[in-house]
Write a protein that holds these residues in place. Structure first.
Motif, PDB file in Angstrom:
ATOM      1  N   GLN A   1       0.805  -1.221   0.000  1.00  0.00           N
ATOM      2  CA  GLN A   1       0.000   0.000   0.000  1.00  0.00           C
ATOM      3  C   GLN A   1       0.838   1.270   0.000  1.00  0.00           C
ATOM      4  O   GLN A   1       0.478   2.265  -0.628  1.00  0.00           O
ATOM      5  N   VAL A   2       1.923   1.266   0.767  1.00  0.00           N
ATOM      6  CA  VAL A   2       2.679   2.493   1.036  1.00  0.00           C
ATOM      7  C   VAL A   2       3.884   2.571   0.112  1.00  0.00           C
ATOM      8  O   VAL A   2       4.674   1.628   0.026  1.00  0.00           O
ATOM      9  N   ALA A   3       4.012   3.720  -0.575  1.00  0.00           N
ATOM     10  CA  ALA A   3       5.151   3.933  -1.477  1.00  0.00           C
ATOM     11  C   ALA A   3       5.584   5.389  -1.352  1.00  0.00           C
ATOM     12  O   ALA A   3       5.309   6.213  -2.222  1.00  0.00           O
TER      13      ALA A   3
ATOM     14  N   GLU B   1      -3.723 -10.521   6.979  1.00  0.00           N
ATOM     15  CA  GLU B   1      -4.096  -9.528   7.992  1.00  0.00           C
ATOM     16  C   GLU B   1      -4.068  -8.137   7.370  1.00  0.00           C
ATOM     17  O   GLU B   1      -3.021  -7.494   7.296  1.00  0.00           O
ATOM     18  N   HIS B   2      -5.218  -7.687   6.912  1.00  0.00           N
ATOM     19  CA  HIS B   2      -5.303  -6.347   6.320  1.00  0.00           C
ATOM     20  C   HIS B   2      -5.273  -5.296   7.432  1.00  0.00           C
ATOM     21  O   HIS B   2      -6.011  -5.384   8.404  1.00  0.00           O
ATOM     22  N   ARG B   3      -4.383  -4.318   7.268  1.00  0.00           N
ATOM     23  CA  ARG B   3      -4.311  -3.199   8.200  1.00  0.00           C
ATOM     24  C   ARG B   3      -4.615  -1.923   7.425  1.00  0.00           C
ATOM     25  O   ARG B   3      -4.428  -1.843   6.217  1.00  0.00           O
ATOM     26  N   SER B   4      -5.064  -0.893   8.142  1.00  0.00           N
ATOM     27  CA  SER B   4      -5.419   0.358   7.473  1.00  0.00           C
ATOM     28  C   SER B   4      -4.175   1.000   6.878  1.00  0.00           C
ATOM     29  O   SER B   4      -3.040   0.745   7.306  1.00  0.00           O
ATOM     30  N   PHE B   5      -4.383   1.869   5.888  1.00  0.00           N
ATOM     31  CA  PHE B   5      -3.260   2.588   5.293  1.00  0.00           C
ATOM     32  C   PHE B   5      -2.513   3.390   6.347  1.00  0.00           C
ATOM     33  O   PHE B   5      -1.278   3.442   6.351  1.00  0.00           O
ATOM     34  N   GLY B   6      -3.258   4.020   7.268  1.00  0.00           N
ATOM     35  CA  GLY B   6      -2.617   4.815   8.312  1.00  0.00           C
ATOM     36  C   GLY B   6      -1.709   3.982   9.201  1.00  0.00           C
ATOM     37  O   GLY B   6      -0.607   4.421   9.579  1.00  0.00           O
TER      38      GLY B   6
END
Length: 358
Positions: free
Chosen positions: A29-31, A251-256
């Motif tokens: 998700q994070v880039a 385990e999906h975690r929020s973007f934050g």
């Protein structure tokens, strides 16, 4: 119990037991550094946070390393390699891989190096234009005291080209007394997904935890044609590493949450048009004004700071700008060159980055 098993996730019913994934940003998700980068031979770079590309010792290979929206059901992104100029042949010490380092103090639950060492399961989604066997390396670098470097080299098979496939690999705990992981903020384990590898760093796989030597680095990786075929692709997402001999749903975690976890290792403070980071004060020539900024989260170690882009100032010597940081904050200071209002701020797309990657 077998070293590895490959199975489908369809029909599996497992309770969602939170905080079991030892991987940060496994859903890509994070880039923070950008979403695409053109790669030259012999590079090691990040695009998606925490995952590093190596084209080690390659002399021809170019390509693109990118966060893309092509992903299996339930995921929004994947990490993708696309070969541009192909390597004519993978020889000697050349290797091509994706690497992820886990902080040692996050791995103490594994009890590596003891009689109660825990079994772990690695799962991920993978897709390639090449149907072939590929290798994964899990390397333990700690050599403190009586400890020694250890590695295990499982394999997986991509059965159908250009098709998302789910893989699981189960690995018994390392009960050898030299296999422990020191409680600190250094590297505990390095996970490497091989894409191509020459004979110096492959060819002698450890099918269970064993001593490291050069041929065991990517020991089970074949000389895949991804690296030697222009336009070939390899991509991955949904990476999960957990304690136990059974894979559970990702385990999906929020973007934050994922962003905050990534910022322990790297973050960039860039002006996107709002002139943030500005310090503005009355100055007299010869003083050394500055500003102290708190990091978004406590960093793993004192970061390396890099100035980015151009800055604008008045009564401030920009060439004297210094950036210093500890694990909690960064200080920006520069010499005043006149008397009156003194200010300094980065122009659009300017600022700084802090890097405490493993």
């Amino acid at each position: 119990m077998p070293l590895s098993k490959i199975q489908g996730i369809e029909g599996q019913v497992t309770p969602n037991l939170g905080r079991r994934n030892l991987i940060i940003n496994g859903a890509m998700q994070v880039a923070q550094r950008g979403t695409s980068l053109s790669i030259s031979p012999n590079e090691n770079v990040y695009i998606v946070d925490r995952f590093k590309l190596f084209t080690y010792a390659m002399d021809q290979l170019t390509g693109t390393f990118a966060q893309v929206s092509d992903a299996p059901s339930g995921f929004a992104n994947s990490l993708k390699w696309t070969t541009g100029t192909a390597e004519s042949a993978i020889t000697d010490s050349e290797y091509h891989s994706i690497e992820y380092n886990i902080e040692a103090q996050d791995l103490q639950r594994l009890e590596q190096g003891s009689s109660t060492a825990k079994t772990i399961t690695l799962s991920f989604w993978v897709k390639s234009s090449v149907a072939d066997d590929f290798g994964v390396s899990i390397y333990k670098p700690d050599e403190a005291g009586s400890l020694s470097t250890r590695v295990v080299n499982p394999t997986y098979t991509i059965n159908s080209a250009n098709t998302w496939e789910y893989k699981t690999i189960t690995i018994l705990g390392d009960t050898d007394s030299s296999g422990g992981i020191t409680l600190d903020n250094g590297i505990g384990l390095t996970l490497s997904w091989g894409i191509g590898c020459g004979p110096v760093y492959s060819g002698t796989p450890n099918t269970s935890w064993g001593a490291y030597s050069n041929p065991t680095w990517l020991g089970s990786q074949t000389q895949s044609t991804v690296t030697t075929t222009s336009g070939a692709t390899w991509q991955i997402t949904g990476i999960q590493l957990e304690v136990g001999d059974t894979d559970t749903p990702f385990e999906h975690r929020s973007f934050g949450e994922e962003l905050a976890a990534c910022q322990r290792y790297y973050y960039s403070n860039i002006n996107l048009g709002n002139n943030r980071l500005q310090f503005d004060t009355y100055v007299t020539s010869g003083i050394y004004p500055g500003i102290n900024l708190t990091h978004p989260t406590t960093m793993r170690a004192n970061p390396t700071i890099a100035k980015v882009g151009s800055w604008t100032g008045s009564n401030i010597d920009q060439s004297s700008l210094s950036l210093n940081a500890n694990v909690t904050s960064v200080t920006l200071q520069a010499d005043a060159t006149g008397t009156g209002r003194g200010y300094l701020y980065p122009n659009v797309n300017g600022g700084f980055s802090c890097d405490a990657e493993l």
